[in-house]
Write a protein that holds these residues in place. Structure first.
Motif, PDB file in Angstrom:
ATOM      1  N   TRP A  34       2.191  -6.607  -0.684  1.00 17.06           N
ATOM      2  CA  TRP A  34       2.336  -8.034  -0.386  1.00 17.06           C
ATOM      3  C   TRP A  34       3.752  -8.372   0.033  1.00 17.06           C
ATOM      4  CZ3 TRP A  34      -1.923 -10.656   0.308  1.00 17.06           C
ATOM      5  CH2 TRP A  34      -3.089 -10.174  -0.278  1.00 17.06           C
ATOM      6  N   CYS A  35       3.854  -9.253   1.035  1.00 21.53           N
ATOM      7  CA  CYS A  35       5.149  -9.636   1.601  1.00 21.53           C
ATOM      8  C   CYS A  35       5.319 -11.153   1.569  1.00 21.53           C
ATOM      9  CB  CYS A  35       5.244  -9.199   3.064  1.00 21.53           C
ATOM     10  SG  CYS A  35       4.962  -7.456   3.344  1.00 21.53           S
ATOM     11  N   ALA A  36       6.537 -11.592   1.254  1.00 20.62           N
ATOM     12  CA  ALA A  36       6.900 -12.998   1.416  1.00 20.62           C
ATOM     13  C   ALA A  36       7.276 -13.167   2.883  1.00 20.62           C
ATOM     14  CB  ALA A  36       8.057 -13.361   0.508  1.00 20.62           C
ATOM     15  N   GLN A  37       6.624 -14.104   3.568  1.00 20.40           N
ATOM     16  CA  GLN A  37       6.833 -14.281   5.002  1.00 20.40           C
ATOM     17  C   GLN A  37       7.251 -15.710   5.291  1.00 20.40           C
ATOM     18  OE1 GLN A  37       2.965 -13.092   6.394  1.00 20.40           O
ATOM     19  NE2 GLN A  37       3.527 -10.928   6.440  1.00 20.40           N
ATOM     20  N   GLY A  38       8.178 -15.829   6.223  1.00 20.14           N
ATOM     21  CA  GLY A  38       8.648 -17.153   6.613  1.00 20.14           C
ATOM     22  C   GLY A  38       9.739 -17.035   7.651  1.00 20.14           C
ATOM     23  N   GLN A  50       3.792  -6.245  -5.774  1.00 21.98           N
ATOM     24  CA  GLN A  50       2.638  -5.384  -6.008  1.00 21.98           C
ATOM     25  C   GLN A  50       1.339  -6.167  -6.048  1.00 21.98           C
ATOM     26  OE1 GLN A  50       3.564  -3.180  -9.546  1.00 21.98           O
ATOM     27  NE2 GLN A  50       4.937  -1.801  -8.477  1.00 21.98           N
ATOM     28  N   THR A  51       1.398  -7.445  -6.400  1.00 20.57           N
ATOM     29  CA  THR A  51       0.195  -8.256  -6.459  1.00 20.57           C
ATOM     30  C   THR A  51       0.419  -9.565  -5.709  1.00 20.57           C
ATOM     31  OG1 THR A  51       0.814  -9.417  -8.491  1.00 20.57           O
ATOM     32  CG2 THR A  51      -0.396  -7.333  -8.744  1.00 20.57           C
ATOM     33  N   TYR A  52      -0.685 -10.176  -5.313  1.00 22.39           N
ATOM     34  CA  TYR A  52      -0.632 -11.470  -4.636  1.00 22.39           C
ATOM     35  C   TYR A  52      -0.051 -12.532  -5.564  1.00 22.39           C
ATOM     36  CZ  TYR A  52      -2.206 -15.481  -1.906  1.00 22.39           C
ATOM     37  OH  TYR A  52      -2.260 -16.645  -1.181  1.00 22.39           O
ATOM     38  N   GLN A  62       9.229 -22.897  -1.938  1.00 18.66           N
ATOM     39  CA  GLN A  62       9.974 -22.536  -0.730  1.00 18.66           C
ATOM     40  C   GLN A  62       9.055 -22.644   0.479  1.00 18.66           C
ATOM     41  OE1 GLN A  62      12.179 -18.833  -1.107  1.00 18.66           O
ATOM     42  NE2 GLN A  62      11.842 -18.891  -3.311  1.00 18.66           N
ATOM     43  N   TYR A  63       9.626 -22.700   1.649  1.00 17.14           N
ATOM     44  CA  TYR A  63       8.846 -22.755   2.883  1.00 17.14           C
ATOM     45  C   TYR A  63       8.481 -21.333   3.297  1.00 17.14           C
ATOM     46  CZ  TYR A  63       7.469 -24.102   7.600  1.00 17.14           C
ATOM     47  OH  TYR A  63       6.771 -24.298   8.750  1.00 17.14           O
ATOM     48  N   LEU A  64       7.646 -20.679   2.471  1.00  8.69           N
ATOM     49  CA  LEU A  64       7.239 -19.296   2.690  1.00  8.69           C
ATOM     50  C   LEU A  64       5.750 -19.149   2.408  1.00  8.69           C
ATOM     51  CD1 LEU A  64      10.160 -17.480   0.810  1.00  8.69           C
ATOM     52  CD2 LEU A  64       9.914 -17.734   3.271  1.00  8.69           C
ATOM     53  N   ALA A  65       5.207 -18.040   2.857  1.00  5.42           N
ATOM     54  CA  ALA A  65       3.803 -17.709   2.599  1.00  5.42           C
ATOM     55  C   ALA A  65       3.721 -16.247   2.196  1.00  5.42           C
ATOM     56  CB  ALA A  65       2.963 -17.957   3.838  1.00  5.42           C
ATOM     57  N   CYS A  66       2.604 -15.849   1.616  1.00  7.16           N
ATOM     58  CA  CYS A  66       2.377 -14.460   1.250  1.00  7.16           C
ATOM     59  C   CYS A  66       1.390 -13.845   2.238  1.00  7.16           C
ATOM     60  CB  CYS A  66       1.819 -14.337  -0.161  1.00  7.16           C
ATOM     61  SG  CYS A  66       3.009 -14.737  -1.432  1.00  7.16           S
ATOM     62  N   GLY A  67       1.711 -12.661   2.698  1.00  2.00           N
ATOM     63  CA  GLY A  67       0.829 -11.954   3.610  1.00  2.00           C
ATOM     64  C   GLY A  67       0.783 -10.480   3.259  1.00  2.00           C
ATOM     65  N   PHE A  72       1.738  -0.966   4.671  1.00  2.29           N
ATOM     66  CA  PHE A  72       0.959  -0.497   3.527  1.00  2.29           C
ATOM     67  C   PHE A  72      -0.516  -0.353   3.899  1.00  2.29           C
ATOM     68  CE2 PHE A  72      -1.420  -1.055  -0.418  1.00  2.29           C
ATOM     69  CZ  PHE A  72      -0.771  -0.172  -1.248  1.00  2.29           C
ATOM     70  N   LEU A  73      -1.035  -1.329   4.635  1.00  2.00           N
ATOM     71  CA  LEU A  73      -2.445  -1.316   5.003  1.00  2.00           C
ATOM     72  C   LEU A  73      -2.816  -0.143   5.904  1.00  2.00           C
ATOM     73  CD1 LEU A  73      -3.123  -5.084   5.754  1.00  2.00           C
ATOM     74  CD2 LEU A  73      -3.963  -3.749   3.831  1.00  2.00           C
ATOM     75  N   PHE A  74      -1.950   0.158   6.855  1.00  5.85           N
ATOM     76  CA  PHE A  74      -2.272   1.167   7.856  1.00  5.85           C
ATOM     77  C   PHE A  74      -1.573   2.498   7.634  1.00  5.85           C
ATOM     78  CE2 PHE A  74      -2.806  -2.997   9.917  1.00  5.85           C
ATOM     79  CZ  PHE A  74      -4.171  -2.940  10.072  1.00  5.85           C
ATOM     80  N   ARG A  75      -1.046   2.691   6.446  1.00  4.35           N
ATOM     81  CA  ARG A  75      -0.336   3.928   6.138  1.00  4.35           C
ATOM     82  C   ARG A  75      -1.260   5.143   6.253  1.00  4.35           C
ATOM     83  NH1 ARG A  75       2.728   3.979   0.706  1.00  4.35           N
ATOM     84  NH2 ARG A  75       0.818   2.935   0.162  1.00  4.35           N
ATOM     85  N   GLU A  76      -2.485   5.020   5.768  1.00  2.00           N
ATOM     86  CA  GLU A  76      -3.402   6.155   5.806  1.00  2.00           C
ATOM     87  C   GLU A  76      -3.812   6.491   7.229  1.00  2.00           C
ATOM     88  OE1 GLU A  76      -6.681   5.590   3.224  1.00  2.00           O
ATOM     89  OE2 GLU A  76      -5.433   5.375   1.446  1.00  2.00           O
ATOM     90  N   GLN A  77      -3.934   5.509   8.089  1.00  2.00           N
ATOM     91  CA  GLN A  77      -4.309   5.766   9.470  1.00  2.00           C
ATOM     92  C   GLN A  77      -3.198   6.463  10.231  1.00  2.00           C
ATOM     93  OE1 GLN A  77      -5.570   2.159  11.290  1.00  2.00           O
ATOM     94  NE2 GLN A  77      -7.322   1.894   9.927  1.00  2.00           N
TER      95      GLN A  77
END
Length: 93
Positions: A34-38, A50-52, A62-67, A72-77
């Motif tokens: 999970w990443c703090a995005q803004g 590690q968790t949402y 804050q003026y941020l969102a979680c994404g 991490f998602l595409f590491r296996e690919q």
């Protein structure tokens, strides 16, 4: 005495070179899901959660969102899978 005077600068230079090569550990070295995005972070953001729920608690107010972290998602690919060998038993009677 002269020998000591020439050795000290050499030892100081070696010590300085060793200290300069040490990099501090940071959370950016790990790919958490999970990443703090803004606007204050680049893409994919500050990926240190590690968790949402952890991400939500950190960005509260804050003026941020979680994404989700794409690394991490595409590491296996990204890592090619090794083909599995299949063995067949042959009975010789």
């Amino acid at each position: 005495m002269r020998r000591l005077q020439s050795t000290v600068p050499v030892l100081a230079a070696v010590a300085l070179a060793c200290l300069a090569s040490i990099a501090p550990a940071s959370a950016d070295q790990y790919d958490y899901p999970w990443c703090a995005q803004g606007p204050s972070f680049g893409y994919p953001g500050q990926c240190m959660y590690q968790t949402y729920a952890q991400c939500q608690a950190s960005i509260s107010g804050q003026y941020l969102a979680c994404g989700e972290n794409p690394r991490f998602l595409f590491r296996e690919q990204a890592q090619p899978r090794q083909p599995q060998r299949r063995y067949r038993r042959i009975d010789h009677d």
